[in-house]
Design an enzyme around this catalytic site. Structure first.
Site, mmCIF file in Angstrom:
data_model
loop_
_atom_site.group_PDB
_atom_site.id
_atom_site.type_symbol
_atom_site.label_atom_id
_atom_site.label_comp_id
_atom_site.label_asym_id
_atom_site.label_seq_id
_atom_site.Cartn_x
_atom_site.Cartn_y
_atom_site.Cartn_z
ATOM 1 C CD GLU A 159 -3.363 12.703 -48.511
ATOM 2 O OE1 GLU A 159 -2.145 12.112 -47.620
ATOM 3 O OE2 GLU A 159 -3.838 12.774 -49.733
ATOM 4 C CE1 TYR B 214 -6.474 -12.884 -33.324
ATOM 5 C CE2 TYR B 214 -6.566 -14.482 -34.855
ATOM 6 C CZ TYR B 214 -6.635 -14.001 -33.867
ATOM 7 O OH TYR B 214 -6.454 -15.110 -32.719
HETATM 8 ZN ZN ZN Z 1 -3.292 10.535 -49.299
#
Ligand code: ZN
Length: 210
Positions: free
Chosen positions: A75, A120
């Site tokens: 990735e 937030y």
């Molecule tokens: Zn992943």
């Protein structure tokens, strides 16, 4: 490794182990990276956050060329897309954390996929783009991630999980944690939740942009 790279690697490994210990990562899920000069340190393929140490990381250049160390996560290409989209990004955290991943599996209905309940979250995340589903490692994924990351430091990969970028390792991690907890709130509240209004969100985002 240079001293600078070693220091970054040490902090990145500690951050990953902390995410694992607190349940944000499990098994070999997720990957992290951080920038040290022109080198990106990336967690290796099939590694667990639990085991990462300062010498665990793959070293790749900004164009994806492998320099040293083990084979990087498959990735890595969308990590590089975030660095390309956000020149101030020094770290990227990708999780398969349960609640944010559940949100990534919801049908797209045209609006924001995750309601904004707390100030937030609104201040830290300008919007939450969802990148269309593509199998991990697909060559077109990086282009979609890059376009989404130009709009926000926090994005969701459809049916996959969250990706966040930060100006520090701590910031990238905090954003991923914030996203996971806001997703958890969403499922806890169901239909009962009252979100901030569009005006309240706009005011918060205007203030945080100053
Ligand atoms: Zn992943």
């Amino acid at each position: 490794m240079t001293n600078e790279q070693l220091e970054v690697a040490r902090e990145l490994a500690a951050c990953a182990r902390s995410l694992f210990q607190r349940g944000y990562s499990f098994g070999t899920s997720g990957n992290v990276s951080a920038r040290a000069g022109d080198i990106i340190l990336v967690s290796p393929t099939n590694s667990s956050f639990e085991d990462l140490q300062e010498y665990s990381f793959s070293e790749v250049t900004l164009d994806g060329t492998r320099r040293e160390g083990p084979v990087p996560s498959k990735e890595v290409h969308f990590h590089l897309a975030l660095y390309a989209a956000r020149p101030d990004a020094m770290a990227v955290v990708h999780l398969h954390s349960t609640y944010a991943t559940a949100v990534s599996c919801l049908p797209a209905n045209g609006g924001e996929i995750l309601p904004v309940y707390t100030p937030y979250f609104a201040m830290r995340i300008p919007c939450l783009p969802v990148v269309p589903y593509l199998p991990p490692g697909h060559p077109d994924l990086a282009g979609h991630v890059r376009a989404a990351a130009e709009r926000s430091p926090a994005i969701l990969l459809k049916n996959h999980g969250p990706v966040t970028a930060g100006r520090t390792i701590r910031e990238a991690s905090a954003l991923a944690e914030e996203l996971e907890e806001q997703s958890r709130l969403y499922f806890l509240l169901g239909e009962r939740g009252e979100t901030l209004s569009a005006e309240q969100i706009a005011e918060l985002r205007k203030r945080s942009a100053r």
